[in-house]
Motif scaffolding. Sequence first.
Motif, PDB file in Angstrom:
ATOM      1  N   GLY A 257      -6.533  18.117 -78.056  1.00 22.39           N
ATOM      2  CA  GLY A 257      -6.208  18.472 -79.428  1.00 22.39           C
ATOM      3  C   GLY A 257      -5.527  19.816 -79.589  1.00 22.39           C
ATOM      4  O   GLY A 257      -5.541  20.406 -80.660  1.00 22.39           O
ATOM      5  N   THR A 258      -4.909  20.337 -78.534  1.00 23.66           N
ATOM      6  CA  THR A 258      -4.276  21.651 -78.665  1.00 23.66           C
ATOM      7  C   THR A 258      -2.779  21.569 -78.969  1.00 23.66           C
ATOM      8  O   THR A 258      -2.134  22.593 -79.082  1.00 23.66           O
ATOM      9  N   GLY A 259      -2.234  20.368 -79.049  1.00 22.23           N
ATOM     10  CA  GLY A 259      -0.829  20.269 -79.443  1.00 22.23           C
ATOM     11  C   GLY A 259       0.122  19.882 -78.332  1.00 22.23           C
ATOM     12  O   GLY A 259       1.343  19.932 -78.506  1.00 22.23           O
TER      13      GLY A 259
ATOM     14  N   SER B  94      -1.384  17.765 -69.106  1.00 22.32           N
ATOM     15  CA  SER B  94      -2.562  17.368 -68.352  1.00 22.32           C
ATOM     16  C   SER B  94      -3.720  18.294 -68.672  1.00 22.32           C
ATOM     17  O   SER B  94      -3.529  19.428 -69.076  1.00 22.32           O
ATOM     18  N   HIS B  95      -4.927  17.765 -68.501  1.00 19.64           N
ATOM     19  CA  HIS B  95      -6.032  18.709 -68.457  1.00 19.64           C
ATOM     20  C   HIS B  95      -6.828  18.534 -67.160  1.00 19.64           C
ATOM     21  O   HIS B  95      -7.939  19.009 -67.037  1.00 19.64           O
TER      22      HIS B  95
ATOM     23  N   HIS C 200      -2.846  27.237 -75.902  1.00 25.21           N
ATOM     24  CA  HIS C 200      -4.084  27.412 -76.649  1.00 25.21           C
ATOM     25  C   HIS C 200      -3.754  28.131 -77.944  1.00 25.21           C
ATOM     26  O   HIS C 200      -2.935  29.045 -77.948  1.00 25.21           O
ATOM     27  N   ASP C 201      -4.379  27.704 -79.042  1.00 23.41           N
ATOM     28  CA  ASP C 201      -4.089  28.291 -80.349  1.00 23.41           C
ATOM     29  C   ASP C 201      -2.602  28.244 -80.686  1.00 23.41           C
ATOM     30  O   ASP C 201      -2.067  29.174 -81.290  1.00 23.41           O
ATOM     31  N   GLY C 202      -1.939  27.186 -80.272  1.00 23.00           N
ATOM     32  CA  GLY C 202      -0.558  26.975 -80.709  1.00 23.00           C
ATOM     33  C   GLY C 202       0.511  27.722 -79.958  1.00 23.00           C
ATOM     34  O   GLY C 202       1.694  27.597 -80.275  1.00 23.00           O
ATOM     35  N   VAL C 203       0.127  28.538 -78.982  1.00 25.67           N
ATOM     36  CA  VAL C 203       1.126  29.246 -78.170  1.00 25.67           C
ATOM     37  C   VAL C 203       0.746  29.157 -76.691  1.00 25.67           C
ATOM     38  O   VAL C 203      -0.383  28.831 -76.359  1.00 25.67           O
ATOM     39  N   LEU C 204       1.715  29.464 -75.826  1.00 28.10           N
ATOM     40  CA  LEU C 204       1.385  29.530 -74.406  1.00 28.10           C
ATOM     41  C   LEU C 204       0.662  30.849 -74.160  1.00 28.10           C
ATOM     42  O   LEU C 204       1.202  31.915 -74.381  1.00 28.10           O
TER      43      LEU C 204
ATOM     44  N   GLY D 191     -17.084  33.799 -77.250  1.00 25.98           N
ATOM     45  CA  GLY D 191     -18.530  33.683 -77.403  1.00 25.98           C
ATOM     46  C   GLY D 191     -19.067  32.350 -76.920  1.00 25.98           C
ATOM     47  O   GLY D 191     -20.259  32.164 -76.820  1.00 25.98           O
ATOM     48  N   GLU D 192     -18.146  31.424 -76.638  1.00 25.07           N
ATOM     49  CA  GLU D 192     -18.593  30.124 -76.127  1.00 25.07           C
ATOM     50  C   GLU D 192     -19.166  30.377 -74.747  1.00 25.07           C
ATOM     51  O   GLU D 192     -18.525  30.988 -73.902  1.00 25.07           O
ATOM     52  N   ARG D 193     -20.370  29.935 -74.514  1.00 22.78           N
ATOM     53  CA  ARG D 193     -20.981  30.285 -73.250  1.00 22.78           C
ATOM     54  C   ARG D 193     -20.395  29.491 -72.128  1.00 22.78           C
ATOM     55  O   ARG D 193     -20.102  28.319 -72.249  1.00 22.78           O
ATOM     56  N   ARG D 194     -20.238  30.177 -71.034  1.00 21.75           N
ATOM     57  CA  ARG D 194     -19.668  29.489 -69.893  1.00 21.75           C
ATOM     58  C   ARG D 194     -20.796  28.799 -69.152  1.00 21.75           C
ATOM     59  O   ARG D 194     -21.540  29.394 -68.416  1.00 21.75           O
ATOM     60  N   SER D 195     -20.937  27.553 -69.399  1.00 26.70           N
ATOM     61  CA  SER D 195     -21.976  26.792 -68.717  1.00 26.70           C
ATOM     62  C   SER D 195     -21.332  25.515 -68.230  1.00 26.70           C
ATOM     63  O   SER D 195     -20.159  25.275 -68.465  1.00 26.70           O
ATOM     64  N   ASP D 196     -22.106  24.701 -67.584  1.00 21.04           N
ATOM     65  CA  ASP D 196     -21.547  23.455 -67.083  1.00 21.04           C
ATOM     66  C   ASP D 196     -21.030  22.577 -68.206  1.00 21.04           C
ATOM     67  O   ASP D 196     -20.062  21.862 -68.051  1.00 21.04           O
ATOM     68  N   GLU D 197     -21.687  22.671 -69.349  1.00 21.05           N
ATOM     69  CA  GLU D 197     -21.250  21.856 -70.483  1.00 21.05           C
ATOM     70  C   GLU D 197     -19.814  22.181 -70.885  1.00 21.05           C
ATOM     71  O   GLU D 197     -19.062  21.314 -71.276  1.00 21.05           O
ATOM     72  N   ASP D 198     -19.489  23.464 -70.787  1.00 20.42           N
ATOM     73  CA  ASP D 198     -18.156  23.867 -71.199  1.00 20.42           C
ATOM     74  C   ASP D 198     -17.079  23.382 -70.245  1.00 20.42           C
ATOM     75  O   ASP D 198     -15.904  23.408 -70.549  1.00 20.42           O
ATOM     76  N   ARG D 199     -17.522  22.942 -69.085  1.00 17.89           N
ATOM     77  CA  ARG D 199     -16.522  22.472 -68.134  1.00 17.89           C
ATOM     78  C   ARG D 199     -16.151  21.018 -68.407  1.00 17.89           C
ATOM     79  O   ARG D 199     -15.191  20.530 -67.863  1.00 17.89           O
ATOM     80  N   VAL D 200     -16.928  20.381 -69.234  1.00 18.89           N
ATOM     81  CA  VAL D 200     -16.694  18.960 -69.470  1.00 18.89           C
ATOM     82  C   VAL D 200     -15.255  18.624 -69.887  1.00 18.89           C
ATOM     83  O   VAL D 200     -14.669  17.709 -69.330  1.00 18.89           O
ATOM     84  N   PRO D 201     -14.645  19.405 -70.798  1.00 18.46           N
ATOM     85  CA  PRO D 201     -13.289  19.031 -71.204  1.00 18.46           C
ATOM     86  C   PRO D 201     -12.294  19.013 -70.043  1.00 18.46           C
ATOM     87  O   PRO D 201     -11.259  18.378 -70.120  1.00 18.46           O
ATOM     88  N   LEU D 202     -12.628  19.706 -68.966  1.00 16.46           N
ATOM     89  CA  LEU D 202     -11.699  19.752 -67.838  1.00 16.46           C
ATOM     90  C   LEU D 202     -11.791  18.485 -67.023  1.00 16.46           C
ATOM     91  O   LEU D 202     -10.823  17.978 -66.516  1.00 16.46           O
ATOM     92  N   GLN D 203     -12.999  18.002 -66.890  1.00 12.40           N
ATOM     93  CA  GLN D 203     -13.157  16.726 -66.215  1.00 12.40           C
ATOM     94  C   GLN D 203     -12.824  15.695 -67.273  1.00 12.40           C
ATOM     95  O   GLN D 203     -12.719  16.006 -68.431  1.00 12.40           O
ATOM     96  N   LEU D 204     -12.694  14.461 -66.858  1.00 13.20           N
ATOM     97  CA  LEU D 204     -12.470  13.486 -67.907  1.00 13.20           C
ATOM     98  C   LEU D 204     -13.815  12.998 -68.383  1.00 13.20           C
ATOM     99  O   LEU D 204     -14.589  12.428 -67.637  1.00 13.20           O
ATOM    100  N   SER D 205     -14.110  13.264 -69.633  1.00 20.18           N
ATOM    101  CA  SER D 205     -15.452  12.985 -70.100  1.00 20.18           C
ATOM    102  C   SER D 205     -15.573  11.567 -70.619  1.00 20.18           C
ATOM    103  O   SER D 205     -16.618  11.142 -71.056  1.00 20.18           O
TER     104      SER D 205
END
Lengths: 142, 322
Positions: B42-44, B190-191, B207-211, B299-313
């Motif tokens: 969803g980043t464009g 790609s992600h 990210h946020d509409g710009v490179l 502020g988004e915590r870097r945890s395993d959950e945050d890695r999910v978007p990188l893998q194909l969920s």
Amino acid sequence: MLFRIDTQALESISDQLVYQVKAAIARGELVGGDRLPSVRELARELAINPNTVSRTYQRLESDGVIVRRQGAGCFVREGKSALSKRERDRRLTELVEKAVTEAVHLKFEPEALRAALERQLEKLERERVSNEESESKGDRRA
Amino acid sequence: MNTSAVIDIRNLERRFGAKEILRGLNLQVQPGEIYALCGRNGTGKTTAIRILLGFLEPMAGEARILGVRGAELTPELRGKIGFVSEGHQMIRWMKVRDVLAFEKGTRDVFDSAWAEKTRARLELPQDMGVAKLSRGQRAQLSLLIAMAGNPEVLVMDDPALGLDAVMRREFLESMIDLLGEEGRSVLFSSHHLADVERIADRVGILHDGVLRLESSLEDLRTRVQRRHVRGSGDELLASKAESLSGVLAVQKKRDGLELLCMDLTPERETDLRAKLGDLSVPVPASLEDIFIALTARRGERRSDEDRVPLQLSGDSLSGEVQ
């Protein structure tokens, strides 16, 4: 030889491949005159960008590790290094400097470092001998 | 203006309602280059590609491919562009052979002999209905169709979306195979960072509409590094750090701040030390480290959950044929 790459690694894919070719030569797994896979073959086998393989081969060539023969492919260089004695001395000094610096930071005594260097040379020698033996038995490279 | 670029996107802006998707995107793909456009869902990425190909109007800026804006693409120029759409849309009731015949009919250049040879090599059964193909096979067929036109430039919108690890590897292999040796220009979104690492010459992180970052993959490791600033890591210091030149992103950690730095010259480093205090030695960063640092919300915590978007969920799989 078998190449493997790690996309999570901190070294670039090209750095990884350059090192693996040099290591295989040091172990005697690759010897002078051996042909490396073509750019396309290797790119396909590892599923990586052919430009990366091509850049890797260029780097190996300018380091005097391999030679390119027009239309025939890339081969491990035979005989002496393509680099001048002076350049080789310079690189060796740089490598040793790096290794010694890191070892000092790891709090090793000079004696331990000398011993480690000796062990590594012996290990390489053993691997080289075993590669030669398996070659003479003709089972090298299935 | 760099006129040699095959794809040239300048200050591209696009809103949907009040939602700003692209806020001044700049991106150039040079001839023979494989360019990966990365971003979270969803980043464009798709929006940029749709504008580039003339399926959507920009609100400001422009996107040129082969020298022209999307809206000005003639059928002849379109023939020089291979496009692999997200989800690999095809006509559901057709068989593989029908799809190939249909595609041939819609295009000036379509190398049927090559397509047939390649179909056989990829072991795509010609009598199988498109709906019965696996996602991986559909992706391969879609790539085959795009390449049969012998395009100058190939644009792919998240081609590996919805493919499992084995299918992805097969897709990458066929991509390397089909791209051939003659330097064709490729833009793909790609992600999957491991794919990007393998395939791309250059990467841009949207990210946020710009490179937020653009670099050749070869230079990425020497240009980008992480530095740690010991301390309380308070919000004020974090904002200050973010505004300094050479700093791409700032993450708050338990015992201070972690800075993601790019092209940190000695002058910039001196400046950082003067304003933030002592800096750690450089710590190298992998593409994944960089991606997370740039695209995680503050502020988004870097945890395993945050890695999910990188893998194909497994979410948002738009791979259904229509």
